[in-house]
Each structure stands twice: as C-alpha cells, then as structure tokens.
Motif scaffolding. Structure first.
Motif, PDB file in Angstrom:
ATOM      1  N   GLU A 140      27.056 -29.458 -42.775  1.00  0.00           N
ATOM      2  CA  GLU A 140      27.687 -28.297 -42.150  1.00  0.00           C
ATOM      3  C   GLU A 140      27.973 -28.568 -40.682  1.00  0.00           C
ATOM      4  OE1 GLU A 140      28.560 -25.286 -43.568  1.00  0.00           O
ATOM      5  OE2 GLU A 140      28.051 -26.281 -45.449  1.00  0.00           O
ATOM      6  N   GLU A 141      29.155 -28.139 -40.215  1.00  0.00           N
ATOM      7  CA  GLU A 141      29.406 -28.163 -38.778  1.00  0.00           C
ATOM      8  C   GLU A 141      28.847 -26.858 -38.246  1.00  0.00           C
ATOM      9  OE1 GLU A 141      32.767 -29.091 -35.491  1.00  0.00           O
ATOM     10  OE2 GLU A 141      33.450 -28.086 -37.297  1.00  0.00           O
ATOM     11  N   THR A 142      27.736 -26.968 -37.575  1.00  0.00           N
ATOM     12  CA  THR A 142      27.006 -25.791 -37.135  1.00  0.00           C
ATOM     13  C   THR A 142      26.350 -26.091 -35.796  1.00  0.00           C
ATOM     14  OG1 THR A 142      25.361 -24.157 -37.809  1.00  0.00           O
ATOM     15  CG2 THR A 142      24.886 -26.447 -38.362  1.00  0.00           C
ATOM     16  N   GLY A 143      25.699 -25.104 -35.231  1.00  0.00           N
ATOM     17  CA  GLY A 143      24.997 -25.310 -33.979  1.00  0.00           C
ATOM     18  C   GLY A 143      23.802 -26.220 -34.148  1.00  0.00           C
ATOM     19  N   HIS A 144      23.594 -27.061 -33.174  1.00  0.00           N
ATOM     20  CA  HIS A 144      22.440 -27.958 -33.126  1.00  0.00           C
ATOM     21  C   HIS A 144      21.746 -27.781 -31.783  1.00  0.00           C
ATOM     22  CE1 HIS A 144      24.297 -29.949 -36.534  1.00  0.00           C
ATOM     23  NE2 HIS A 144      23.276 -30.775 -36.625  1.00  0.00           N
ATOM     24  N   GLY A 145      20.432 -27.648 -31.820  1.00  0.00           N
ATOM     25  CA  GLY A 145      19.667 -27.678 -30.593  1.00  0.00           C
ATOM     26  C   GLY A 145      19.741 -29.074 -30.000  1.00  0.00           C
ATOM     27  N   VAL A 146      19.705 -29.165 -28.679  1.00  0.00           N
ATOM     28  CA  VAL A 146      19.851 -30.449 -27.995  1.00  0.00           C
ATOM     29  C   VAL A 146      18.634 -30.697 -27.114  1.00  0.00           C
ATOM     30  CG1 VAL A 146      21.293 -31.799 -26.420  1.00  0.00           C
ATOM     31  CG2 VAL A 146      22.362 -30.119 -27.932  1.00  0.00           C
ATOM     32  N   SER A 147      18.147 -31.930 -27.144  1.00  0.00           N
ATOM     33  CA  SER A 147      17.086 -32.348 -26.231  1.00  0.00           C
ATOM     34  C   SER A 147      17.378 -33.784 -25.806  1.00  0.00           C
ATOM     35  CB  SER A 147      15.709 -32.232 -26.885  1.00  0.00           C
ATOM     36  OG  SER A 147      15.627 -33.046 -28.031  1.00  0.00           O
ATOM     37  N   LEU A 148      16.690 -34.228 -24.799  1.00  0.00           N
ATOM     38  CA  LEU A 148      16.863 -35.584 -24.289  1.00  0.00           C
ATOM     39  C   LEU A 148      15.552 -36.330 -24.467  1.00  0.00           C
ATOM     40  CD1 LEU A 148      19.101 -37.251 -22.905  1.00  0.00           C
ATOM     41  CD2 LEU A 148      18.085 -36.621 -20.717  1.00  0.00           C
ATOM     42  N   SER A 149      15.614 -37.483 -25.158  1.00  0.00           N
ATOM     43  CA  SER A 149      14.403 -38.262 -25.401  1.00  0.00           C
ATOM     44  C   SER A 149      13.984 -38.992 -24.128  1.00  0.00           C
ATOM     45  CB  SER A 149      14.646 -39.275 -26.522  1.00  0.00           C
ATOM     46  OG  SER A 149      15.468 -40.324 -26.064  1.00  0.00           O
ATOM     47  N   GLU A 150      12.776 -39.525 -24.139  1.00  0.00           N
ATOM     48  CA  GLU A 150      12.288 -40.294 -22.997  1.00  0.00           C
ATOM     49  C   GLU A 150      13.135 -41.532 -22.751  1.00  0.00           C
ATOM     50  OE1 GLU A 150       8.122 -41.152 -23.220  1.00  0.00           O
ATOM     51  OE2 GLU A 150       7.612 -39.063 -23.636  1.00  0.00           O
ATOM     52  N   GLU A 151      13.799 -42.027 -23.818  1.00  0.00           N
ATOM     53  CA  GLU A 151      14.670 -43.206 -23.711  1.00  0.00           C
ATOM     54  C   GLU A 151      16.068 -42.838 -23.235  1.00  0.00           C
ATOM     55  OE1 GLU A 151      13.157 -42.428 -26.801  1.00  0.00           O
ATOM     56  OE2 GLU A 151      11.372 -43.559 -26.213  1.00  0.00           O
ATOM     57  N   GLY A 152      16.339 -41.545 -23.002  1.00  0.00           N
ATOM     58  CA  GLY A 152      17.639 -41.104 -22.533  1.00  0.00           C
ATOM     59  C   GLY A 152      18.659 -40.864 -23.630  1.00  0.00           C
ATOM     60  N   GLN A 153      18.206 -40.767 -24.877  1.00  0.00           N
ATOM     61  CA  GLN A 153      19.108 -40.480 -25.990  1.00  0.00           C
ATOM     62  C   GLN A 153      19.142 -38.981 -26.238  1.00  0.00           C
ATOM     63  OE1 GLN A 153      17.369 -42.915 -29.197  1.00  0.00           O
ATOM     64  NE2 GLN A 153      19.401 -43.850 -29.341  1.00  0.00           N
TER      65      GLN A 153
END
Length: 167
Positions: A140-153
């Motif tokens: 599904e094209e839907t909302g995704h929560g976003v975070s930034l990993s310690e590696e910058g991904q």
C-alpha cells in the motif's frame, strides 16, 4: 546576535543523494524556534526525499532563482497530488499536516536556488514526520513514520501494517 555568510555554512549531504547543496543555516546560527536551509538544486534534484509532511511544523519555501515544482496532497497518496510551479522571487507555504515535495524538473536548463524555512522548531521531531511511500510488505502507498538510524539511514514504519525497513 550571530552573523554568518551562507557560503561559510558547510554543505550537509542527504543520505539518499537527492541534492548536491544543502546548507543548514539555522544550525549554524544555533536557532531554537526557526529552521532555515539554503539549497542549490541542479536539474533532477529535490529539496526532500519525496512526498511527506511535518505534523509539527509549517514550511515556507522562497525561490531566489530558477523554477521549482512542488507536488502537494492532503493525504499520503502520490496519485492525488496537485502540481504547483514556484518561480524566482516567489514563496509557497505548507501548513503542518499537508503533504508536499519540491524539486527542480530534470528537463530544466538552470539550477534552482532557494531557502526552506520552518517553524516553530529549528530541528525536526522525527515522530512528527510522515512519508508517503509504498510499503515493501503490504504494497500500500500509505503514510510511514520516519526515523533516522545511528548510521544516518532513514528508517520507515508502515502505518497500515507496521512493517519496518531502512533505505
């Protein structure tokens, strides 16, 4: 008081390589309640990694030169976007919660130079960013929560099925 020249602000590279010049001006000025980033976008480059919203921050883009295109939507659905062109000397505002993405069209013959301004905070609250992308699990094209990993991904969590993945 703090004064800087834009060219003295270090270029910060986006993890996905979507633009070649982004200068985090507000970071250099050590602002608390206001975000400001300077961009130079070559044809085909973008301000951000795709259709997204900030639930906690309104954004204003000022285009100093060139012509930027913004795709705008009320929901995390790239099929329901409206395209808006913003030329030199023009500004566009996105309230918190409105999905948008901006770029320099790949067919353009000139770069876009502009500023992204945000308030009320100088840094993103990652829990308040929502990206509109297809889920790798449910499709599904839907909302995704976003975070930034310690590696910058960038790490994404599908709001429909909970699947997590990194890019």
């Amino acid at each position: 008081m703090r004064k800087i020249a834009i060219e003295d602000v270090d270029v910060e590279v986006h993890p996905h390589g979507i633009h070649s010049v982004r200068r985090p001006v507000s970071e250099a000025l050590d602002t608390d309640h206001f975000a400001m980033n300077y961009f130079e976008l070559e044809p085909g480059e973008a301000f951000s990694g795709g259709l997204h919203t900030h639930h906690d921050q309104e954004e204003v883009f000022y285009i100093r030169s060139g012509e930027a295109t913004f795709e705008v939507a009320d929901a995390p659905d790239s099929e329901a976007t409206e395209s808006v062109t913003v030329g030199a000397g023009e500004v566009i505002r996105f309230p918190a919660g409105e999905f948008q993405t901006g770029y320099n069209d790949e067919e353009s013959e000139e770069p876009v130079v502009g500023f992204a301004l945000g308030a009320p905070a100088s840094k993103h609250d990652w829990e308040e960013i929502e990206a509109a992308i297809p889920c790798r699990e449910c499709g599904e094209e839907t909302g995704h929560g976003v975070s930034l990993s310690e590696e910058g991904q960038f790490e994404y969590t599908c709001m429909a099925c909970g699947h997590r993945f990194a890019i």
